[in-house]
Design a protein around this motif. Structure first.
Motif, PDB file in Angstrom:
ATOM      1  N   LEU A  88       0.811  -1.206   0.000  1.00  0.00           N
ATOM      2  CA  LEU A  88       0.000   0.000   0.000  1.00  0.00           C
ATOM      3  C   LEU A  88       0.847   1.260   0.000  1.00  0.00           C
ATOM      4  CD1 LEU A  88      -2.761  -1.081   2.536  1.00  0.00           C
ATOM      5  CD2 LEU A  88      -2.685  -1.364   0.063  1.00  0.00           C
ATOM      6  N   ALA A  89       2.183   1.115   0.160  1.00  0.00           N
ATOM      7  CA  ALA A  89       3.061   2.274   0.089  1.00  0.00           C
ATOM      8  C   ALA A  89       3.236   2.762  -1.338  1.00  0.00           C
ATOM      9  CB  ALA A  89       4.435   1.927   0.689  1.00  0.00           C
ATOM     10  N   LEU A  90       2.873   1.938  -2.302  1.00  0.00           N
ATOM     11  CA  LEU A  90       2.946   2.339  -3.703  1.00  0.00           C
ATOM     12  C   LEU A  90       1.933   3.448  -3.962  1.00  0.00           C
ATOM     13  CD1 LEU A  90       4.354   1.566  -6.381  1.00  0.00           C
ATOM     14  CD2 LEU A  90       2.426   0.070  -6.855  1.00  0.00           C
ATOM     15  N   SER A  91       2.375   4.470  -4.679  1.00  0.00           N
ATOM     16  CA  SER A  91       1.504   5.615  -4.958  1.00  0.00           C
ATOM     17  C   SER A  91       0.214   5.160  -5.626  1.00  0.00           C
ATOM     18  CB  SER A  91       2.231   6.606  -5.869  1.00  0.00           C
ATOM     19  OG  SER A  91       1.324   7.573  -6.369  1.00  0.00           O
ATOM     20  N   PRO A  92      -0.960   5.540  -5.091  1.00  0.00           N
ATOM     21  CA  PRO A  92      -2.225   5.188  -5.744  1.00  0.00           C
ATOM     22  C   PRO A  92      -2.307   5.711  -7.172  1.00  0.00           C
ATOM     23  CG  PRO A  92      -2.623   5.984  -3.515  1.00  0.00           C
ATOM     24  CD  PRO A  92      -1.170   6.229  -3.807  1.00  0.00           C
ATOM     25  N   ALA A  93      -1.661   6.849  -7.440  1.00  0.00           N
ATOM     26  CA  ALA A  93      -1.678   7.388  -8.807  1.00  0.00           C
ATOM     27  C   ALA A  93      -0.987   6.436  -9.773  1.00  0.00           C
ATOM     28  CB  ALA A  93      -0.999   8.760  -8.833  1.00  0.00           C
ATOM     29  N   VAL A  94       0.080   5.764  -9.313  1.00  0.00           N
ATOM     30  CA  VAL A  94       0.773   4.789 -10.156  1.00  0.00           C
ATOM     31  C   VAL A  94      -0.116   3.558 -10.372  1.00  0.00           C
ATOM     32  CG1 VAL A  94       2.768   3.253 -10.336  1.00  0.00           C
ATOM     33  CG2 VAL A  94       3.061   5.574  -9.472  1.00  0.00           C
ATOM     34  N   VAL A  95      -0.727   3.078  -9.291  1.00  0.00           N
ATOM     35  CA  VAL A  95      -1.576   1.881  -9.385  1.00  0.00           C
ATOM     36  C   VAL A  95      -2.766   2.132 -10.310  1.00  0.00           C
ATOM     37  CG1 VAL A  95      -3.049   0.295  -8.097  1.00  0.00           C
ATOM     38  CG2 VAL A  95      -0.895   1.066  -7.109  1.00  0.00           C
ATOM     39  N   HIS A  96      -3.463   3.243 -10.092  1.00  0.00           N
ATOM     40  CA  HIS A  96      -4.632   3.522 -10.924  1.00  0.00           C
ATOM     41  C   HIS A  96      -4.225   3.883 -12.352  1.00  0.00           C
ATOM     42  CE1 HIS A  96      -6.745   4.445  -6.915  1.00  0.00           C
ATOM     43  NE2 HIS A  96      -7.122   3.256  -7.334  1.00  0.00           N
ATOM     44  N   GLY A  97      -3.064   4.518 -12.519  1.00  0.00           N
ATOM     45  CA  GLY A  97      -2.557   4.763 -13.869  1.00  0.00           C
ATOM     46  C   GLY A  97      -2.233   3.460 -14.577  1.00  0.00           C
ATOM     47  N   MET A  98      -1.653   2.501 -13.833  1.00  0.00           N
ATOM     48  CA  MET A  98      -1.373   1.181 -14.398  1.00  0.00           C
ATOM     49  C   MET A  98      -2.667   0.504 -14.841  1.00  0.00           C
ATOM     50  SD  MET A  98       0.160  -2.158 -12.403  1.00  0.00           S
ATOM     51  CE  MET A  98      -1.375  -2.356 -11.482  1.00  0.00           C
ATOM     52  N   LEU A  99      -3.700   0.548 -13.984  1.00  0.00           N
ATOM     53  CA  LEU A  99      -4.968  -0.083 -14.333  1.00  0.00           C
ATOM     54  C   LEU A  99      -5.622   0.620 -15.525  1.00  0.00           C
ATOM     55  CD1 LEU A  99      -6.435  -0.743 -10.771  1.00  0.00           C
ATOM     56  CD2 LEU A  99      -5.404  -2.392 -12.330  1.00  0.00           C
ATOM     57  N   ALA A 100      -5.494   1.944 -15.588  1.00  0.00           N
ATOM     58  CA  ALA A 100      -6.045   2.673 -16.731  1.00  0.00           C
ATOM     59  C   ALA A 100      -5.338   2.265 -18.022  1.00  0.00           C
ATOM     60  CB  ALA A 100      -5.920   4.177 -16.514  1.00  0.00           C
ATOM     61  N   GLY A 101      -4.009   2.138 -17.958  1.00  0.00           N
ATOM     62  CA  GLY A 101      -3.253   1.699 -19.134  1.00  0.00           C
ATOM     63  C   GLY A 101      -3.652   0.295 -19.556  1.00  0.00           C
ATOM     64  N   ILE A 102      -3.802  -0.598 -18.574  1.00  0.00           N
ATOM     65  CA  ILE A 102      -4.236  -1.963 -18.878  1.00  0.00           C
ATOM     66  C   ILE A 102      -5.635  -1.956 -19.486  1.00  0.00           C
ATOM     67  CG2 ILE A 102      -4.930  -4.141 -17.795  1.00  0.00           C
ATOM     68  CD1 ILE A 102      -2.614  -3.722 -15.809  1.00  0.00           C
ATOM     69  N   GLY A 103      -6.512  -1.115 -18.944  1.00  0.00           N
ATOM     70  CA  GLY A 103      -7.854  -1.013 -19.494  1.00  0.00           C
ATOM     71  C   GLY A 103      -7.850  -0.579 -20.951  1.00  0.00           C
ATOM     72  N   LEU A 104      -6.990   0.375 -21.288  1.00  0.00           N
ATOM     73  CA  LEU A 104      -6.885   0.818 -22.684  1.00  0.00           C
ATOM     74  C   LEU A 104      -6.374  -0.308 -23.583  1.00  0.00           C
ATOM     75  CD1 LEU A 104      -5.483   4.457 -22.435  1.00  0.00           C
ATOM     76  CD2 LEU A 104      -7.615   3.749 -23.512  1.00  0.00           C
ATOM     77  N   VAL A 122      -1.037   9.946 -15.665  1.00  0.00           N
ATOM     78  CA  VAL A 122      -0.992   9.941 -17.130  1.00  0.00           C
ATOM     79  C   VAL A 122       0.280   9.263 -17.640  1.00  0.00           C
ATOM     80  CG1 VAL A 122      -0.845  11.415 -19.176  1.00  0.00           C
ATOM     81  CG2 VAL A 122      -2.460  11.978 -17.349  1.00  0.00           C
ATOM     82  N   ILE A 123       1.416   9.577 -17.028  1.00  0.00           N
ATOM     83  CA  ILE A 123       2.685   8.982 -17.472  1.00  0.00           C
ATOM     84  C   ILE A 123       2.645   7.462 -17.325  1.00  0.00           C
ATOM     85  CG2 ILE A 123       5.144   8.768 -16.875  1.00  0.00           C
ATOM     86  CD1 ILE A 123       5.080  11.789 -16.263  1.00  0.00           C
ATOM     87  N   THR A 124       2.091   6.984 -16.211  1.00  0.00           N
ATOM     88  CA  THR A 124       1.988   5.533 -16.012  1.00  0.00           C
ATOM     89  C   THR A 124       1.085   4.898 -17.061  1.00  0.00           C
ATOM     90  OG1 THR A 124       2.247   5.880 -13.623  1.00  0.00           O
ATOM     91  CG2 THR A 124       1.489   3.724 -14.337  1.00  0.00           C
ATOM     92  N   ALA A 125      -0.090   5.481 -17.264  1.00  0.00           N
ATOM     93  CA  ALA A 125      -1.052   4.915 -18.220  1.00  0.00           C
ATOM     94  C   ALA A 125      -0.481   4.910 -19.633  1.00  0.00           C
ATOM     95  CB  ALA A 125      -2.356   5.709 -18.174  1.00  0.00           C
ATOM     96  N   VAL A 126       0.072   6.035 -20.066  1.00  0.00           N
ATOM     97  CA  VAL A 126       0.635   6.119 -21.417  1.00  0.00           C
ATOM     98  C   VAL A 126       1.836   5.183 -21.552  1.00  0.00           C
ATOM     99  CG1 VAL A 126       1.785   7.638 -23.075  1.00  0.00           C
ATOM    100  CG2 VAL A 126      -0.201   8.464 -21.797  1.00  0.00           C
ATOM    101  N   GLY A 127       2.633   5.085 -20.486  1.00  0.00           N
ATOM    102  CA  GLY A 127       3.787   4.184 -20.523  1.00  0.00           C
ATOM    103  C   GLY A 127       3.382   2.731 -20.684  1.00  0.00           C
ATOM    104  N   VAL A 128       2.316   2.323 -19.992  1.00  0.00           N
ATOM    105  CA  VAL A 128       1.833   0.940 -20.118  1.00  0.00           C
ATOM    106  C   VAL A 128       1.334   0.670 -21.537  1.00  0.00           C
ATOM    107  CG1 VAL A 128       0.017  -0.657 -19.372  1.00  0.00           C
ATOM    108  CG2 VAL A 128       1.283   0.667 -17.673  1.00  0.00           C
TER     109      VAL A 128
END
Length: 707
Positions: free
Chosen positions: A107-123, A362-368
């Protein structure tokens, strides 16, 4: 709660979850390029094994859309049998992490990174499955799917496209038309698409399952790859599955008022589930928020619901497999397109805009999407670290005219040499020969920044001006003047910090309340004793009745900078004011006493971000016959027009102001001009107060006092 009573709730809930799990499990397996049976195996194992061992009783586990991209890449690289072995090994890693009590570390992982990762996976999921929906084949990479999409849209797709669009239409419209959770939208969409396909379409690809599922299970085989490649694949699945499961468990906790999740136990259970699923030829398992939220909404009370849903799937696959083979693949692809796009949450995006973490998201999602999952997450973590460093060295400088020939300079935050240039430019704006008060609210000051302020102070004095420096906290400026500048950030002042914050320094953890009382008597009581003695002698004359939530994170006197005798407070779960003559009378008694006996001039209702009571009202995650359920029903709030949680909390405050006016004493005092009703919204993360416009049910920034 008796076992029989819980079972009466859990059986119907398990059937609802079972109905939604079937199409999702098949769709995720298809999107991963895995045998369809592997998705059903994972669903059974997730329900039974994780349900029996898990630390989050109402969480439901199974194959998750969040792992689709990783699994698809692993299958392409090593084949499905080797992927099953990797899944089993990943389960072993999760068990080790859980036994090492590292559950909360995820849970120490930034929620913005986690949700960005899920957004990228969703795309990625949506881009691949839209091709299947249109009657084509998905490419192996997201950019190729995006490149080929215009040609796919322009092609002639026949019945496949119509079935896919019909499925999407039902998915979107069903929740608006049918208000019961017993008929999930995903199930309804797939059933309707299947019936239409059977009646009118004959050229559509259907689900294909083995004639004898038990005889054709694919068992794991050691991957034909080097130890390094295998290790990376195992750790990737283990870590992503762990983070997704734990975040889901925390989210599910907010939906109900039952036992809280034991995250370490849940991590061990997830590991056992993945080890079992991999050995049986199933997909990797995580806690799934879609199924879990459905489970809570359907009225589940214990882990029996998750276990039973897994058993229903097993029985259905063994007995009714031919029914599954009538489902069109285009319908499953359509379900995955919607599921993938829903991983991109507009409410979360608005939250990250407000908290200035949108770049990380955004960076996480676009990166994924543009590279791969690991690279995208690494880019997101890098941006999160850079933003954190920027905030650590960020300070706010305000220069305002306090009167003729007088200026006030307020410097807040962390002031290091890297920000001293901005401070110097602000100070240079002040005309010569004036009277200047410099107020420092700093948690850190380094020598370079101190030198900039001190040199300016000395030079300004030579022009005929006067400079007074005032400080809070530990006196960084005065310590720098005497050569005793510290090397660490200031801890919160004791009177404003929580027990855990200042007791960490004093090592007084055995009895927090007793230690806190001693600290009050030692350091605070001498300061407030004269004022309290006057109040004891003259009685109370508060200016406001302040109605707010019982949440421990909300401290009324702290957020209003008020003291003894200022506020007459009423605190309860959800800052609720029951309408006059209905339900609980304790709040009404306080209202009447405040208006008639104390003569307060204002009644304020203050809500706050992250309110658990509002979340429970939004999700229905409470027992209606329990005390909490009976209390929450008295709020009278309607969330029909709320766009997100923030809007619902604001609507709750507005409704309580309406409820206040049902009290005769309030109406009379307000009509006579003796009483004003106001609404406030406190954002915990921002430590900022907003006004609530009750008529429009929106929050607005409070007016800024320039003085």
């Amino acid at each position: 709660m008796s076992v029989l009573k819980a079972f009466r709730h859990d059986v119907p809930a398990s059937i609802v979850v079972f109905l939604i799990a079937i199409p999702l499990s098949l769709g995720i397996a298809a999107a991963s390029g895995a045998p369809l049976m592997s998705g059903l195996i994972a669903a059974v194992v997730g329900g039974v094994v994780v349900g029996l061992l898990g630390g989050a009783p109402l969480q439901v586990s199974g194959p998750a859309a969040g792992l689709t991209v990783i699994v698809a890449g692993t299958i392409v690289s090593y084949g499905f049998a080797a992927t099953a072995a990797i899944v089993a090994l990943a389960g072993g890693v999760q068990i080790i992490l859980g036994l090492a009590r590292l559950g909360r570390a995820a849970l120490a992982l930034s929620p913005a990174v986690v949700h960005g990762m899920l957004a990228g996976i969703g795309l990625v999921i949506a881009l691949s499955q839209i091709h299947v929906l249109l009657g084509g084949d998905a490419q192996g990479e997201a950019w190729k799917n995006l490149r080929d999409l215009p040609a796919q849209i322009a092609g002639n797709h026949g019945h496949s496209t119509l079935i896919g669009l019909l499925t999407i239409a039902v998915l979107l419209l069903w929740p608006r038309l049918v208000k019961t959770s017993l008929l999930p939208a995903a199930l309804a969409a797939v059933v309707i698409a299947t019936v239409v396909t059977a009646a009118f379409a004959t050229d559509i690809k259907l689900v294909e399952l083995p004639d004898n599922p038990l005889d054709e299970m694919i068992f794991p085989r050691w991957p034909d790859a080097g130890p390094g490649e295998i290790t990376v694949a195992v750790l990737t699945i283990a870590l992503v599955a762990s983070v997704e499961s734990l975040l889901s468990a925390v989210a599910v906790d907010r939906m109900h008022d039952g036992p809280r999740a034991d995250l370490n136990r849940e991590l061990v259970a997830q590991g056992a589930g993945n080890a079992t699923s991999g050995l049986l030829g199933g997909l990797p398992i995580t806690g799934v928020i879609v199924r879990s939220s459905t489970n809570v909404a359907a009225g589940a009370r214990t882990r029996a619901s998750a276990i039973l849903h897994g058993l229903w799937i097993a029985v259905f696959v063994l007995v009714c497999a031919p029914l599954l083979e009538t489902i069109p693949m285009a319908a499953l692809a359509a379900v995955l397109v919607v599921v993938g796009l829903r991983l991109i949450s507009l409410a979360q995006i608005r939250t990250y805009v407000r908290h200035r973490e949108l770049p990380t998201y955004v960076i996480t999602a676009v990166g994924v999407v543009a590279t791969d999952l690991l690279t995208g997450v690494a880019l997101g973590l890098g941006s999160a670290v850079l933003i954190m460093l920027w905030r650590l060295v960020r300070c706010e400088t305000r220069v305002v005219a306090a009167g003729p020939g007088e200026w006030t300079v307020t410097i807040s935050g962390t002031l290091a040499f890297i920000g001293s240039g901005r401070v110097a430019r602000a100070l240079a704006q002040i005309p010569e020969g004036e009277k200047v008060a410099v107020e420092l609210h700093l948690d850190y000051l380094d020598h370079g920044a101190f030198q900039v302020i001190d040199d300016w102070r000395e030079a300004y004095g030579k022009t005929g001006g006067t400079v007074t420096v005032r400080e809070t906290h530990d006196g960084w400026f005065s310590r720098a003047q005497t050569g005793r500048l510290g090397d660490g950030k200031t801890a919160p002042p004791r009177r404003f910090g929580s027990w855990t914050q200042w007791q960490d320094r004093d090592r007084q953890r055995r009895d927090a309340m007793e230690a806190g009382i001693r600290e009050f008597e030692r350091s605070v009581a001498p300061l407030v004793r004269p004022h309290l003695a006057g109040l004891a002698r003259d009685g109370q004359q508060p200016e406001q009745l302040f109605i707010t939530c019982a949440d421990s994170r909300l401290v009324p006197n702290l957020i209003t900078t008020s003291g003894p005798g200022d506020l007459f407070c009423v605190r309860n779960v959800g800052n609720i004011v029951p309408p006059y003559g209905k339900g609980d009378t304790s709040v009404g008694a306080a209202i009447e006493f405040a208006v008639e006996a104390l003569g307060v001039g204002t009644i304020t209702v203050c809500g706050h971000s992250g309110c658990g009571a509002v979340r429970a009202l939004m999700s229905g995650g409470f027992q209606e016959d329990a005390a909490l359920g009976q209390w929450l029903r008295q709020s009278g709030v309607d969330f029909t027009d709320c766009a997100d949680e923030e809007g619902c909390i604001t609507a709750n405050v507005a409704q309580q102001l309406v409820n206040l006016r049902t009290y005769p004493v309030v109406r009379e005092a307000e009509a006579a001009g003796r009483l004003t009703l106001t609404g406030l919204y406190f954002d915990l993360a921002e430590a900022r107060m907003y006004a609530v416009d009750a008529a429009r049910r929106v929050r607005e920034p409070l007016p800024v006092d320039a003085t």
